[in-house]
Design a protein around this motif. Structure first.
Motif, PDB file in Angstrom:
ATOM      1  N   GLY A  57       5.511   1.558  12.348  1.00 50.43           N
ATOM      2  CA  GLY A  57       4.323   0.387  12.152  1.00 50.43           C
ATOM      3  C   GLY A  57       3.544   0.624  10.987  1.00 50.43           C
ATOM      4  O   GLY A  57       2.412   0.047  10.778  1.00 50.43           O
ATOM      5  N   ARG A  58       4.080   1.679   9.880  1.00 49.95           N
ATOM      6  CA  ARG A  58       3.143   1.608   8.685  1.00 49.95           C
ATOM      7  C   ARG A  58       4.377   1.693   7.541  1.00 49.95           C
ATOM      8  O   ARG A  58       5.118   2.634   7.291  1.00 49.95           O
ATOM      9  N   TYR A  59       3.819   0.600   6.815  1.00 53.21           N
ATOM     10  CA  TYR A  59       5.093   0.340   5.585  1.00 53.21           C
ATOM     11  C   TYR A  59       4.268   0.375   4.214  1.00 53.21           C
ATOM     12  O   TYR A  59       3.120   0.385   4.185  1.00 53.21           O
ATOM     13  N   GLU A  86       1.403   4.040   1.332  1.00 54.93           N
ATOM     14  CA  GLU A  86       0.544   5.008   2.278  1.00 54.93           C
ATOM     15  C   GLU A  86       2.007   5.802   2.735  1.00 54.93           C
ATOM     16  O   GLU A  86       3.130   5.469   2.641  1.00 54.93           O
ATOM     17  N   ARG A 123     -14.435   0.202   9.459  1.00 61.78           N
ATOM     18  CA  ARG A 123     -13.316  -0.581   8.774  1.00 61.78           C
ATOM     19  C   ARG A 123     -13.109   0.075   7.407  1.00 61.78           C
ATOM     20  O   ARG A 123     -14.268   0.413   6.851  1.00 61.78           O
ATOM     21  N   ARG A 180       3.569  -5.162  12.837  1.00 61.23           N
ATOM     22  CA  ARG A 180       2.888  -4.520  14.075  1.00 61.23           C
ATOM     23  C   ARG A 180       2.758  -5.418  15.222  1.00 61.23           C
ATOM     24  O   ARG A 180       2.844  -4.822  16.465  1.00 61.23           O
ATOM     25  N   ARG A 205       0.791  -1.250   0.029  1.00 58.35           N
ATOM     26  CA  ARG A 205      -0.039  -0.008   0.067  1.00 58.35           C
ATOM     27  C   ARG A 205       0.967   1.263   0.080  1.00 58.35           C
ATOM     28  O   ARG A 205       1.661   1.306   0.971  1.00 58.35           O
ATOM     29  N   GLY A 248      -1.096  -7.596  10.683  1.00 54.86           N
ATOM     30  CA  GLY A 248      -0.029  -7.172  10.166  1.00 54.86           C
ATOM     31  C   GLY A 248       1.075  -7.714  10.927  1.00 54.86           C
ATOM     32  O   GLY A 248       0.953  -7.339  12.237  1.00 54.86           O
ATOM     33  N   SER A 262      -7.583 -10.227   9.102  1.00 52.90           N
ATOM     34  CA  SER A 262      -6.130 -10.342   8.894  1.00 52.90           C
ATOM     35  C   SER A 262      -5.385  -9.404   9.682  1.00 52.90           C
ATOM     36  O   SER A 262      -5.772  -8.739  10.450  1.00 52.90           O
ATOM     37  N   GLN A 275       1.362  -9.543   5.935  1.00 49.16           N
ATOM     38  CA  GLN A 275      -0.107  -9.791   6.511  1.00 49.16           C
ATOM     39  C   GLN A 275      -0.392 -11.565   6.464  1.00 49.16           C
ATOM     40  O   GLN A 275       0.170 -12.015   5.707  1.00 49.16           O
ATOM     41  N   ALA A 321      -4.918  -1.113  16.841  1.00 49.98           N
ATOM     42  CA  ALA A 321      -5.398  -2.194  16.053  1.00 49.98           C
ATOM     43  C   ALA A 321      -4.446  -3.153  15.546  1.00 49.98           C
ATOM     44  O   ALA A 321      -3.564  -2.629  14.602  1.00 49.98           O
ATOM     45  N   VAL A 322      -4.275  -4.285  15.853  1.00 50.00           N
ATOM     46  CA  VAL A 322      -3.280  -5.290  15.406  1.00 50.00           C
ATOM     47  C   VAL A 322      -4.061  -6.357  14.260  1.00 50.00           C
ATOM     48  O   VAL A 322      -3.347  -6.849  13.609  1.00 50.00           O
ATOM     49  N   LEU A 323      -5.275  -6.505  14.408  1.00 53.26           N
ATOM     50  CA  LEU A 323      -5.981  -7.405  13.755  1.00 53.26           C
ATOM     51  C   LEU A 323      -7.296  -6.752  13.411  1.00 53.26           C
ATOM     52  O   LEU A 323      -7.985  -6.213  14.093  1.00 53.26           O
ATOM     53  N   PHE A 366       4.320  -4.656   3.625  1.00 53.56           N
ATOM     54  CA  PHE A 366       4.060  -5.237   4.851  1.00 53.56           C
ATOM     55  C   PHE A 366       3.620  -6.620   4.698  1.00 53.56           C
ATOM     56  O   PHE A 366       3.093  -7.090   3.738  1.00 53.56           O
TER      57      PHE A 366
HETATM   58  P1  AMP Z   1      -6.449  -3.804   6.812  1.00 56.16           P
HETATM   59  O1  AMP Z   1      -6.251  -4.778   5.845  1.00 56.16           O
HETATM   60  O2  AMP Z   1      -6.422  -2.392   6.615  1.00 56.16           O
HETATM   61  O3  AMP Z   1      -7.965  -4.058   7.568  1.00 56.16           O
HETATM   62  O4  AMP Z   1      -5.397  -4.027   7.971  1.00 56.16           O
HETATM   63  C1  AMP Z   1      -5.138  -5.200   8.578  1.00 56.16           C
HETATM   64  C2  AMP Z   1      -4.027  -5.124   9.592  1.00 56.16           C
HETATM   65  O5  AMP Z   1      -2.601  -4.955   8.724  1.00 56.16           O
HETATM   66  C3  AMP Z   1      -3.764  -3.760  10.533  1.00 56.16           C
HETATM   67  O6  AMP Z   1      -4.221  -3.922  11.669  1.00 56.16           O
HETATM   68  C4  AMP Z   1      -2.292  -3.699  10.522  1.00 56.16           C
HETATM   69  O7  AMP Z   1      -1.767  -4.699  11.306  1.00 56.16           O
HETATM   70  C5  AMP Z   1      -1.828  -4.257   9.245  1.00 56.16           C
HETATM   71  N1  AMP Z   1      -1.522  -3.031   8.226  1.00 56.16           N
HETATM   72  C6  AMP Z   1      -2.688  -2.483   7.631  1.00 56.16           C
HETATM   73  N2  AMP Z   1      -1.941  -1.420   6.781  1.00 56.16           N
HETATM   74  C7  AMP Z   1      -0.330  -1.516   7.086  1.00 56.16           C
HETATM   75  C8  AMP Z   1       0.862  -0.957   6.626  1.00 56.16           C
HETATM   76  N3  AMP Z   1       0.655   0.070   5.879  1.00 56.16           N
HETATM   77  N4  AMP Z   1       1.869  -1.193   7.272  1.00 56.16           N
HETATM   78  C9  AMP Z   1       1.978  -2.271   8.353  1.00 56.16           C
HETATM   79  N5  AMP Z   1       0.773  -2.828   8.815  1.00 56.16           N
HETATM   80  C10 AMP Z   1      -0.366  -2.642   8.020  1.00 56.16           C
END
Ligand code: AMP
Length: 419
Positions: free
Chosen positions: A120-122, A115, A258, A312, A113, A309, A307, A127, A282-284, A125
């Motif tokens: 913690g945001r890459y 972003e 979400r 994190r 992604r 990450g 899912s 999943q 949020a971790v999951l 990453f």
């Molecule tokens: P999501 O698919 O957006 O519901 O994200 C599920 C999980 O993926 C989140 O709770 C994070 O742990 C992880 N996650 C989402 N985006 C990122 C990101 N850019 N970098 C690292 N972990 C991420």
């Protein structure tokens, strides 16, 4: 010449960090396989349209964060930003529903992604996730939430909170959407430009805008709970009753939506109080996506998944989490023919399933012991010329330096006892 570096927001995971990764991955595989899930691996590249149709054209992921490009053959492709859309594509493509009407899959792999990188945001990453396709009963929602909690807890992470909500079903949505739109219209002056657009395209998205002013408006918005169809309400109540029965603690979060469009009915997140990520995070996350299989061209099939990450989660592993690596044996061959003696013994050890290293350069015993220390060997087996001629080697405990002679015939049994 400019040194080449990895792409911004994308990181190497170095061998020193691997034991922690393996610990999380193995704990996950072990747990979900006990629940009857099988692994699926799908390509990292997919037709772009899969994500646009699956995740939703008006989501942040598709609007702003996709790595999308046209390849040399003119095909529009996207690097996967999450795993569910691909799993459902594979479910439909292989007609899995025909032979396995209750499909339980898990996956693990890199997601992409674009972003803004932060702690913690890459941009790449990892999943892992799980999907149950073909079961609509609330019991499966309860089981999957229970499994997610069991996983996080089995990593030794404490202070786990499940946030739970429902988004209702296809009967609920239109009424809720209009009520929400009507409410938000009154705040047009205060909403950010993105939310002004979302107001027209998908007002639900305003509820998870990260801008504080929009958050304040969202907090007072009408609640979906006042618009639930009888069916959707009963589903949610049954789920809550089952979670109560399992003593799985949860908080109902009525404003939680979400970030992906495919969710319907149950959605949930697991939050952990974290010092390393600041406050609660949020971790999951996961939920039901009963409409997705049909939307992507399959039969009408209910489904639910989650899912998390991995990066994190790793930041939240308790300090000093014991990650056992198998003990390492170093074999030092000294004197004439030392290298071949070391090679033979190391080969036997490895055949027996033991980790073993030797020094390729040979050298003095002192230098080989130094190397053994550096590698973190627990034991060094010293194969000197004289002892070997007597059918023996020296066994040196690297922790206390104690050394004893043992017969070659007893060596493998001794190694096994020290595993
Ligand atoms: P999501 O698919 O957006 O519901 O994200 C599920 C999980 O993926 C989140 O709770 C994070 O742990 C992880 N996650 C989402 N985006 C990122 C990101 N850019 N970098 C690292 N972990 C991420």
């Amino acid at each position: 010449m400019k040194t080449l570096r990895s792409v911004k927001g994308m990181h190497d995971i170095l061998p020193v960090d691997m034991p922690r990764w393996h610990f999380v991955e193995a704990t996950y595989r072990n747990l979900v396989e006990r629940f009857g899930f099988s692994e699926i691996r799908t390509p990292i590249l997919e037709p772009l349209d899969l994500f646009v149709r699956g995740i939703g054209e008006t989501t942040d992921i598709v609007e702003k964060e996709m790595y999308a490009f046209t390849d040399k053959g003119g095909e529009h492709l996207g690097l996967r930003p999450e795993g569910t859309a691909s799993a459902i594509r594979a479910f439909i493509q292989h007609n899995v529903g025909a032979t396995e009407p209750r499909t339980k899959w898990y996956y693990l792999g890199p997601m992409f992604r674009r972003e803004r990188p932060a702690k913690g945001r890459y941009r790449q990453f990892f999943q892992a996730g799980a999907e149950v396709i073909g079961v609509g009963e609330p019991a499966v929602d309860a089981e999957i939430i229970d499994m997610a909690v069991a996983f996080i807890v089995s990593l030794g992470i404490e202070d786990v909170v499940v946030k739970l909500n429902t988004l209702g079903d296809s009967e609920t949505r239109p009424a809720y959407r209009s009520a929400l739109k009507a409410y938000l219209e009154a705040y047009k002056e205060d909403l950010c430009t993105d939310c002004l657009r979302r107001l027209e395209t998908n007002p639900l998205r305003v509820l998870d805008c990260k801008i504080p002013a929009c958050g304040e408006i969202a907090a007072k918005a009408p609640s979906v709970h006042d618009f639930l169809s009888r069916d959707a309400r009963a589903h949610f109540e049954d789920l809550c009753a089952l979670l109560d029965h399992c003593k799985t603690p949860y908080d109902v979060a009525p404003q939680m939506v979400r970030g992906l469009d495919y969710y319907s009915r149950t959605i949930f997140e697991i939050h952990v109080n974290s010092h390393s990520l600041g406050a609660q995070s949020a971790v999951l996350g996961g939920g039901r996506y009963d409409g997705l299989v049909k939307q992507l061209g399959g039969r009408d099939t209910p489904a639910i998944g989650f899912s998390f990450g991995i990066e994190r989660l790793l930041m939240m592993l308790p300090q000093g989490t014991a990650i056992d690596a198998a003990p390492l044996f170093f074999v030092a061959g000294v004197g004439d023919g030392g290298l071949t003696r070391a090679l033979d013994i190391a080969r036997q050890l490895r055949e027996q399933g033991t980790r073993a290293e030797i020094s390729f350069a040979g050298g003095s015993l002192r230098s080989q012991l130094k190397r053994a220390h550096r590698l973190g060997a627990q034991v060094t087996i010293i194969a000197g010329e004289e002892e070997f001629d007597r059918g023996a080697v020296a066994w040196r405990n690297m922790e206390d330096g104690m050394q004893e002679e043992i017969l070659l015939g007893d060596l493998m049994a001794r190694v096994e006892a020290n595993q």
